[in-house]
Design a protein around this motif. Structure first.
Motif, short mmCIF file in Angstrom:
data_model
loop_
_atom_site.label_atom_id
_atom_site.label_comp_id
_atom_site.label_asym_id
_atom_site.label_seq_id
_atom_site.Cartn_x
_atom_site.Cartn_y
_atom_site.Cartn_z
N LEU A 115 27.88 11.95 69.53
CA LEU A 115 28.09 12.65 68.25
C LEU A 115 27.98 14.16 68.46
CD1 LEU A 115 25.90 10.39 65.92
CD2 LEU A 115 28.39 10.59 65.84
N CYS A 116 28.60 14.93 67.55
CA CYS A 116 28.48 16.39 67.63
C CYS A 116 27.05 16.79 67.26
CB CYS A 116 29.51 17.07 66.71
SG CYS A 116 29.13 16.97 64.95
N ALA A 117 26.69 18.04 67.57
CA ALA A 117 25.32 18.51 67.34
C ALA A 117 24.94 18.36 65.86
CB ALA A 117 25.20 19.97 67.77
N ASP A 118 25.90 18.67 65.01
CA ASP A 118 25.68 18.59 63.57
C ASP A 118 25.35 17.16 63.15
OD1 ASP A 118 25.52 20.12 61.31
OD2 ASP A 118 27.57 19.65 60.67
N CYS A 119 26.13 16.21 63.67
CA CYS A 119 25.91 14.81 63.31
C CYS A 119 24.62 14.27 63.92
CB CYS A 119 27.11 13.96 63.73
SG CYS A 119 28.55 14.21 62.67
N GLN A 120 24.24 14.80 65.07
CA GLN A 120 22.96 14.39 65.67
C GLN A 120 21.82 14.76 64.73
OE1 GLN A 120 22.64 15.93 69.67
NE2 GLN A 120 24.39 14.75 70.39
N ASP B 134 31.20 12.49 56.66
CA ASP B 134 31.93 13.69 56.22
C ASP B 134 32.43 14.53 57.39
OD1 ASP B 134 31.18 12.90 53.69
OD2 ASP B 134 29.39 14.17 53.69
N CYS B 135 31.95 14.25 58.60
CA CYS B 135 32.31 15.07 59.76
C CYS B 135 33.81 14.98 60.01
CB CYS B 135 31.54 14.64 61.00
SG CYS B 135 31.84 15.75 62.39
N LYS B 136 34.41 16.15 60.31
CA LYS B 136 35.86 16.18 60.50
C LYS B 136 36.26 16.04 61.97
CE LYS B 136 36.20 18.52 56.17
NZ LYS B 136 35.24 19.49 55.63
N ILE B 137 35.26 15.99 62.86
CA ILE B 137 35.56 15.89 64.30
C ILE B 137 36.00 14.46 64.63
CG2 ILE B 137 34.55 16.03 66.62
CD1 ILE B 137 32.73 18.29 65.40
N GLU B 138 37.09 14.36 65.39
CA GLU B 138 37.73 13.05 65.62
C GLU B 138 36.79 12.03 66.27
OE1 GLU B 138 40.18 10.37 64.76
OE2 GLU B 138 40.58 12.42 64.09
N THR B 139 36.05 12.44 67.32
CA THR B 139 35.14 11.47 67.98
C THR B 139 34.09 10.96 67.00
OG1 THR B 139 34.00 13.41 68.85
CG2 THR B 139 35.35 12.16 70.40
N CYS B 140 33.55 11.85 66.17
CA CYS B 140 32.55 11.44 65.17
C CYS B 140 33.17 10.46 64.18
CB CYS B 140 31.98 12.65 64.43
SG CYS B 140 31.03 13.75 65.49
N ARG B 141 34.40 10.71 63.81
CA ARG B 141 35.08 9.84 62.84
C ARG B 141 35.27 8.44 63.43
NH1 ARG B 141 38.17 13.09 58.75
NH2 ARG B 141 39.35 11.22 58.32
#
Ligand SMILES: [Zn+2]
Ligand SMILES: [Zn+2]
Length: 421
Positions: A198-203, A215-222
């Motif tokens: 996950l991105c730092a924000d999602c972590q 809500d994250c717009k980053i593809e891997t997180c999605r």
């Protein structure tokens, strides 16, 4: 203005804001007019709240862990030392107004709409502005899922009148507070297994508020979030019934929809129903409007226990796919010759305007040829000719610029001609 002056940077609109000029503004006016007319048919009334509020209102209402509050608010200290915020959304202001004026005690239906600017310090990009505009509607005091279906249908009615085609309606239930802890725990567990991906924000969200990972717009997180447990499996019996009733009412209203269990919306206060109407004509940011139910918000503000539901529609977004024709203008241009004729023209312009005819008179003595050139440039539909002869006879010339045909008549006769077509 000289070229040098017009290019001065300090006179340009602030980054993320823009001017809506004549030529474009007519579409805004048409959209606003159609929205107003549509909402009033459903018993909604306009409620205008201030553009800025105490910062606390949005911290409390929008949710202290939501992205909007964390990153994007325009917060400032005024000269009295108060922390104020330009509203990033409208709902908290309406809730405050209801509590302040005790509108819940008045007995009138609590159905409100509003249109105006909102402010978020977002990264400016095509179609996204820091001062953006929303149409917002809210219903309070109706627990029944039928009203959620009714406002979704109202949104469809408005989009239909705006000529927006190719939309899809997504619906979900995020449940009530009873089911939230178990679901959050399940999400946290699922996120833990993929934490390093996950991105730092999602972590960070995995700890503080795992629901927001959606809500994250980053593809891997999605992609990772798509495999998370579904909130539908964590609804309590009451929330399940509420959602089933929403779908049944949408069927009654013949609104096609798709259930999307990942639709949790970017704001923390939602309970039960959430929905979006998306457009196939837009890219990744394809939501034309979104909303849902917020049954606990009023209570959380220290107000009465009154539930709410509503949606917000992005005006810029909707205008980019709407089919709205601007108004057909039929300008009557006043061409005069000499000072006395100018004064007569001024009085005639007043007469025609008082009778509903758009009329333009400019105060430059151009001579008749100059006036006609100007009328042509302005695409005036007709020219009213006022010279010394016309004044003496009390009969004026009227030239149709499209056909070149010219007639003369008294001002009443000319008015009758103008109103005829
Ligand atoms: Zn529930
Ligand atoms: Zn992420």
């Amino acid at each position: 203005m000289s070229e040098e002056a017009s290019g001065r940077k300090d006179l340009a609109a602030v980054r993320g804001t823009r001017d809506i000029l004549p030529g474009e503004v007519e579409k805004w006016q048409a959209l606003e007019g159609l929205a107003r007319a549509t909402f009033e048919l459903y018993g909604f009334r306009e409620l205008r709240a201030p553009v800025f509020e105490p910062t606390e209102l949005f911290e409390k209402g929008t949710g202290s862990t939501s992205d909007v509050v964390v990153k994007e608010m325009y917060t400032f200290t005024d000269k009295g030392g108060r922390s104020l915020t330009l509203r990033p959304e409208y709902t908290p202001s309406v809730v405050r107004a209801i509590i302040e004026h005790r509108l819940d005690l008045e007995g009138a239906p609590m159905r409100y709409y509003y249109m105006g600017p909102m402010f978020r310090y977002d990264k400016p990009q095509k179609g996204r502005y820091r001062q953006f505009h929303q149409i917002d509607i809210e219903v309070f005091g109706e627990k029944d899922a039928a009203v959620d279906a009714e406002i979704i249908e109202m949104a469809h009615a408005l989009l239909g009148r705006l000529g927006v085609e190719g939309t899809e309606t997504l619906v979900n239930s995020v449940g009530c507070r009873a089911g939230r802890p178990a679901y959050s725990a399940a999400l946290r567990e699922a996120a833990k297994g993929r934490l390093s991906d996950l991105c730092a924000d999602c972590q960070r969200k995995a700890e503080t508020n795992p629901l927001r990972i959606f809500d994250c717009k980053i593809e891997t997180c999605r992609e990772i979030a798509a495999a998370f447990p579904s909130i539908q499996d964590f609804l309590c019996a009451e929330c399940r019934d509420h959602f089933a009733r929403l779908l049944a009412c949408l069927d009654v209203l013949k609104i096609p929809y798709r259930v999307d269990p990942r639709l949790v919306r970017g704001l923390d206060y939602y309970t039960k129903t959430t929905f979006e109407i998306v457009s196939s004509g837009l890219g990744a940011q394809n939501a034309l409007l979104g909303g849902g139910r917020y049954d606990d918000m009023m209570k959380d503000f220290g107000g009465p226990d009154v539930c709410g539901t509503g949606f917000a529609m992005g005006i810029e977004r909707v205008l980019s796919v709407a089919e709205i024709a601007g108004p057909v203008r039929k300008i009557l241009y006043v061409a005069y010759l000499g000072e006395e004729a100018m004064k007569a023209g001024l009085e005639l312009a007043r007469f025609f305007r008082a009778n509903g005819v758009e009329c333009l008179i400019e105060y430059k003595d151009r001579g008749m040829k100059g006036h006609f050139g100007r009328a042509n440039k302005l695409q005036a539909a007709r020219v009213l000719i006022v010279g010394p002869d016309e004044m003496a006879k009390g009969r004026f010339g009227l030239k149709d610029m499209a056909t070149g045909k010219q007639v003369d008549g008294s001002r009443e006769e000319i008015l009758a001609l103008l109103l005829e077509k």
